[in-house]
Design a protein around this motif. Sequence first.
Motif, PDB file in Angstrom:
ATOM      1  N   ILE A 159       0.897  -0.733   0.399  1.00  0.00           N
ATOM      2  CA  ILE A 159       0.001   0.160   0.195  1.00  0.00           C
ATOM      3  C   ILE A 159       0.866   1.042  -0.386  1.00  0.00           C
ATOM      4  CG2 ILE A 159      -1.436   0.862   1.416  1.00  0.00           C
ATOM      5  CD1 ILE A 159      -2.980  -1.532   2.158  1.00  0.00           C
ATOM      6  N   ILE A 160       1.632   0.954   1.317  1.00  0.00           N
ATOM      7  CA  ILE A 160       3.301   2.418   0.761  1.00  0.00           C
ATOM      8  C   ILE A 160       3.313   2.475  -0.300  1.00  0.00           C
ATOM      9  CG2 ILE A 160       4.781   3.297   2.257  1.00  0.00           C
ATOM     10  CD1 ILE A 160       3.655   1.850   4.594  1.00  0.00           C
ATOM     11  N   GLY A 161       4.529   1.595  -0.348  1.00  0.00           N
ATOM     12  CA  GLY A 161       4.548   1.867  -2.194  1.00  0.00           C
ATOM     13  C   GLY A 161       3.787   2.151  -3.440  1.00  0.00           C
ATOM     14  N   THR A 162       2.394   1.649  -3.207  1.00  0.00           N
ATOM     15  CA  THR A 162       1.406   2.537  -4.433  1.00  0.00           C
ATOM     16  C   THR A 162       0.970   3.323  -4.334  1.00  0.00           C
ATOM     17  OG1 THR A 162       0.621   0.200  -4.724  1.00  0.00           O
ATOM     18  CG2 THR A 162      -0.719   1.419  -5.659  1.00  0.00           C
ATOM     19  N   ALA A 163       1.277   4.228  -3.042  1.00  0.00           N
ATOM     20  CA  ALA A 163       0.804   5.433  -2.860  1.00  0.00           C
ATOM     21  C   ALA A 163       2.180   6.573  -3.577  1.00  0.00           C
ATOM     22  CB  ALA A 163       0.399   5.414  -1.250  1.00  0.00           C
ATOM     23  N   LYS A 164       3.253   6.254  -2.085  1.00  0.00           N
ATOM     24  CA  LYS A 164       3.871   6.787  -3.230  1.00  0.00           C
ATOM     25  C   LYS A 164       4.614   6.938  -4.806  1.00  0.00           C
ATOM     26  CE  LYS A 164       7.824   9.248  -0.771  1.00  0.00           C
ATOM     27  NZ  LYS A 164       7.513  10.526  -0.475  1.00  0.00           N
ATOM     28  N   ALA A 165       4.715   5.789  -5.376  1.00  0.00           N
ATOM     29  CA  ALA A 165       4.543   5.922  -6.597  1.00  0.00           C
ATOM     30  C   ALA A 165       2.851   7.046  -7.112  1.00  0.00           C
ATOM     31  CB  ALA A 165       3.832   4.526  -6.992  1.00  0.00           C
ATOM     32  N   ALA A 166       1.746   6.738  -6.965  1.00  0.00           N
ATOM     33  CA  ALA A 166       0.648   7.713  -7.290  1.00  0.00           C
ATOM     34  C   ALA A 166       1.091   8.914  -6.860  1.00  0.00           C
ATOM     35  CB  ALA A 166      -0.442   6.894  -6.563  1.00  0.00           C
ATOM     36  N   GLU A 167       1.998   9.592  -6.077  1.00  0.00           N
ATOM     37  CA  GLU A 167       2.008  11.072  -6.257  1.00  0.00           C
ATOM     38  C   GLU A 167       2.834  11.051  -6.975  1.00  0.00           C
ATOM     39  OE1 GLU A 167       4.372  12.188  -2.142  1.00  0.00           O
ATOM     40  OE2 GLU A 167       3.366  10.394  -1.505  1.00  0.00           O
ATOM     41  N   TYR A 168       3.560  10.541  -7.677  1.00  0.00           N
ATOM     42  CA  TYR A 168       4.161  11.039  -8.992  1.00  0.00           C
ATOM     43  C   TYR A 168       3.128  10.967 -10.355  1.00  0.00           C
ATOM     44  CZ  TYR A 168       7.459  11.604  -5.350  1.00  0.00           C
ATOM     45  OH  TYR A 168       8.042  12.083  -4.443  1.00  0.00           O
ATOM     46  N   ALA A 169       2.256  10.263 -10.560  1.00  0.00           N
ATOM     47  CA  ALA A 169       1.520   9.555 -11.679  1.00  0.00           C
ATOM     48  C   ALA A 169       0.821  10.616 -11.372  1.00  0.00           C
ATOM     49  CB  ALA A 169       1.457   8.346 -11.700  1.00  0.00           C
ATOM     50  N   GLY A 170      -0.587  10.830 -12.988  1.00  0.00           N
ATOM     51  CA  GLY A 170      -1.106  11.953 -13.036  1.00  0.00           C
ATOM     52  C   GLY A 170      -2.280  10.533 -12.976  1.00  0.00           C
ATOM     53  N   PRO A 171      -4.012  11.053 -12.890  1.00  0.00           N
ATOM     54  CA  PRO A 171      -4.681  10.744 -12.526  1.00  0.00           C
ATOM     55  C   PRO A 171      -4.271   9.374 -13.353  1.00  0.00           C
ATOM     56  CG  PRO A 171      -4.988  12.919 -12.761  1.00  0.00           C
ATOM     57  CD  PRO A 171      -3.880  12.551 -13.078  1.00  0.00           C
ATOM     58  N   ASP A 172      -4.490   8.952 -14.782  1.00  0.00           N
ATOM     59  CA  ASP A 172      -4.996   8.611 -15.397  1.00  0.00           C
ATOM     60  C   ASP A 172      -4.367   6.624 -14.846  1.00  0.00           C
ATOM     61  OD1 ASP A 172      -7.345   9.458 -16.677  1.00  0.00           O
ATOM     62  OD2 ASP A 172      -6.235   9.611 -18.382  1.00  0.00           O
ATOM     63  N   LEU A 173      -2.562   7.761 -14.998  1.00  0.00           N
ATOM     64  CA  LEU A 173      -1.475   6.536 -14.537  1.00  0.00           C
ATOM     65  C   LEU A 173      -2.066   6.215 -13.076  1.00  0.00           C
ATOM     66  CD1 LEU A 173       0.510   4.559 -15.251  1.00  0.00           C
ATOM     67  CD2 LEU A 173       1.618   5.898 -14.434  1.00  0.00           C
ATOM     68  N   ARG A 174      -2.321   7.149 -12.183  1.00  0.00           N
ATOM     69  CA  ARG A 174      -2.654   6.190 -10.981  1.00  0.00           C
ATOM     70  C   ARG A 174      -3.616   5.750 -10.636  1.00  0.00           C
ATOM     71  NH1 ARG A 174      -6.366   7.771  -8.552  1.00  0.00           N
ATOM     72  NH2 ARG A 174      -7.182   8.071  -5.979  1.00  0.00           N
ATOM     73  N   ASN A 175      -4.906   5.649 -11.352  1.00  0.00           N
ATOM     74  CA  ASN A 175      -5.608   4.520 -11.219  1.00  0.00           C
ATOM     75  C   ASN A 175      -5.891   2.746 -11.755  1.00  0.00           C
ATOM     76  OD1 ASN A 175      -7.323   6.652 -10.636  1.00  0.00           O
ATOM     77  ND2 ASN A 175      -8.005   7.552 -12.732  1.00  0.00           N
ATOM     78  N   ARG A 176      -4.495   3.012 -12.756  1.00  0.00           N
ATOM     79  CA  ARG A 176      -3.911   1.998 -13.804  1.00  0.00           C
ATOM     80  C   ARG A 176      -3.343   1.378 -12.957  1.00  0.00           C
ATOM     81  NH1 ARG A 176      -4.648  -2.555 -16.228  1.00  0.00           N
ATOM     82  NH2 ARG A 176      -2.321  -3.273 -17.658  1.00  0.00           N
ATOM     83  N   THR A 177      -2.493   1.677 -12.105  1.00  0.00           N
ATOM     84  CA  THR A 177      -1.747   1.212 -11.506  1.00  0.00           C
ATOM     85  C   THR A 177      -2.285   1.007 -10.153  1.00  0.00           C
ATOM     86  OG1 THR A 177       0.368   3.601 -11.151  1.00  0.00           O
ATOM     87  CG2 THR A 177       0.264   1.793  -9.110  1.00  0.00           C
ATOM     88  N   VAL A 178      -3.753   1.807  -9.042  1.00  0.00           N
ATOM     89  CA  VAL A 178      -4.205   1.156  -8.674  1.00  0.00           C
ATOM     90  C   VAL A 178      -4.467   0.041  -8.379  1.00  0.00           C
ATOM     91  CG1 VAL A 178      -6.378   1.029  -6.674  1.00  0.00           C
ATOM     92  CG2 VAL A 178      -4.422   3.588  -7.198  1.00  0.00           C
ATOM     93  N   CYS A 179      -6.053  -0.302 -10.045  1.00  0.00           N
ATOM     94  CA  CYS A 179      -6.305  -1.303 -10.685  1.00  0.00           C
ATOM     95  C   CYS A 179      -5.358  -2.721 -10.674  1.00  0.00           C
ATOM     96  CB  CYS A 179      -6.813  -0.729 -11.744  1.00  0.00           C
ATOM     97  SG  CYS A 179      -8.181  -0.091 -11.748  1.00  0.00           S
ATOM     98  N   LEU A 180      -4.200  -2.522 -10.864  1.00  0.00           N
ATOM     99  CA  LEU A 180      -3.258  -3.021 -10.832  1.00  0.00           C
ATOM    100  C   LEU A 180      -2.994  -4.371  -9.923  1.00  0.00           C
ATOM    101  CD1 LEU A 180      -0.207  -2.240 -13.384  1.00  0.00           C
ATOM    102  CD2 LEU A 180      -1.819  -3.660 -14.141  1.00  0.00           C
ATOM    103  N   LEU A 181      -2.434  -3.042  -9.058  1.00  0.00           N
ATOM    104  CA  LEU A 181      -2.125  -3.608  -7.705  1.00  0.00           C
ATOM    105  C   LEU A 181      -3.784  -4.254  -6.653  1.00  0.00           C
ATOM    106  CD1 LEU A 181      -2.081  -3.417  -4.188  1.00  0.00           C
ATOM    107  CD2 LEU A 181      -2.404  -1.338  -3.867  1.00  0.00           C
ATOM    108  N   PHE A 182      -5.105  -3.866  -6.789  1.00  0.00           N
ATOM    109  CA  PHE A 182      -6.467  -4.504  -6.819  1.00  0.00           C
ATOM    110  C   PHE A 182      -6.369  -5.904  -7.111  1.00  0.00           C
ATOM    111  CE2 PHE A 182      -8.670  -0.984  -5.211  1.00  0.00           C
ATOM    112  CZ  PHE A 182      -7.904  -0.296  -3.670  1.00  0.00           C
ATOM    113  N   ASP A 183      -5.527  -5.710  -8.516  1.00  0.00           N
ATOM    114  CA  ASP A 183      -5.926  -7.509  -8.637  1.00  0.00           C
ATOM    115  C   ASP A 183      -5.074  -8.253  -8.949  1.00  0.00           C
ATOM    116  OD1 ASP A 183      -7.673  -6.826 -11.521  1.00  0.00           O
ATOM    117  OD2 ASP A 183      -6.558  -6.039 -13.240  1.00  0.00           O
ATOM    118  N   GLY A 184      -4.100  -8.025  -8.821  1.00  0.00           N
ATOM    119  CA  GLY A 184      -2.725  -8.783  -7.448  1.00  0.00           C
ATOM    120  C   GLY A 184      -3.342  -9.747  -6.238  1.00  0.00           C
ATOM    121  N   LEU A 185      -4.419  -8.713  -5.462  1.00  0.00           N
ATOM    122  CA  LEU A 185      -4.864  -8.967  -4.592  1.00  0.00           C
ATOM    123  C   LEU A 185      -5.430  -9.513  -4.383  1.00  0.00           C
ATOM    124  CD1 LEU A 185      -4.542  -5.598  -2.826  1.00  0.00           C
ATOM    125  CD2 LEU A 185      -3.007  -7.284  -2.566  1.00  0.00           C
ATOM    126  N   ARG A 186      -6.424 -10.129  -5.562  1.00  0.00           N
ATOM    127  CA  ARG A 186      -8.027 -11.201  -5.357  1.00  0.00           C
ATOM    128  C   ARG A 186      -7.142 -12.136  -5.925  1.00  0.00           C
ATOM    129  NH1 ARG A 186      -9.438  -6.276  -8.729  1.00  0.00           N
ATOM    130  NH2 ARG A 186     -11.428  -4.880  -7.224  1.00  0.00           N
TER     131      ARG A 186
END
Length: 190
Positions: A159-186
Amino acid sequence: MTDEKPLRADARRNRTRVLEAAERVFTARGTSAPTEEVAREAGVGVGTVFRHFPTKEALLEAVLFARLHRFADEAEATVAADSSDPGDAFFGFLTGWIEMSGAKNAYFEALSAAGVTVAATGAVIGARLKDALGVLLSRAQDAGAVRKDLIVEELIPVIIGTAKAAEYAGPDLRNRTVCLLFDGLRPRQA
């Protein structure tokens, strides 16, 4: 036991107004926004701000902890609500954590740059969040929405790594990154 006197009602109101205004100003303009702007937004004099928060760092720390306490309260409310969809509750909580982390990190960085060590209160809030995350994770796993082999101690750095990465990504990339994380948790599909 402290020797501090309780604040008068008007002083409590002013303190609350200053904290709320500071959060709005720092959210809109960043943590480097001047204290005078916070005073204007709160409708008080700058002396009132400094009466409650002797330094800008004290104000930043108070806003940070108010936000973190509010987020921990929301997490505990989510746990108490015992959602009919544990997967949605779990992923909603993670989304909130990722969104909150960007702001939290800005406050920590500003305080660190000023040489301020954040108080141990943060550890208490962290424990509350970890407990809530553990309950939500367990419920989501029991419902089949999250893979069974995941533990809280592994999830927090992700979560911390994803949050840190999301700080530097635009909204589209941030949303894609979060979706990838969630897919990996399923759970893995057969």
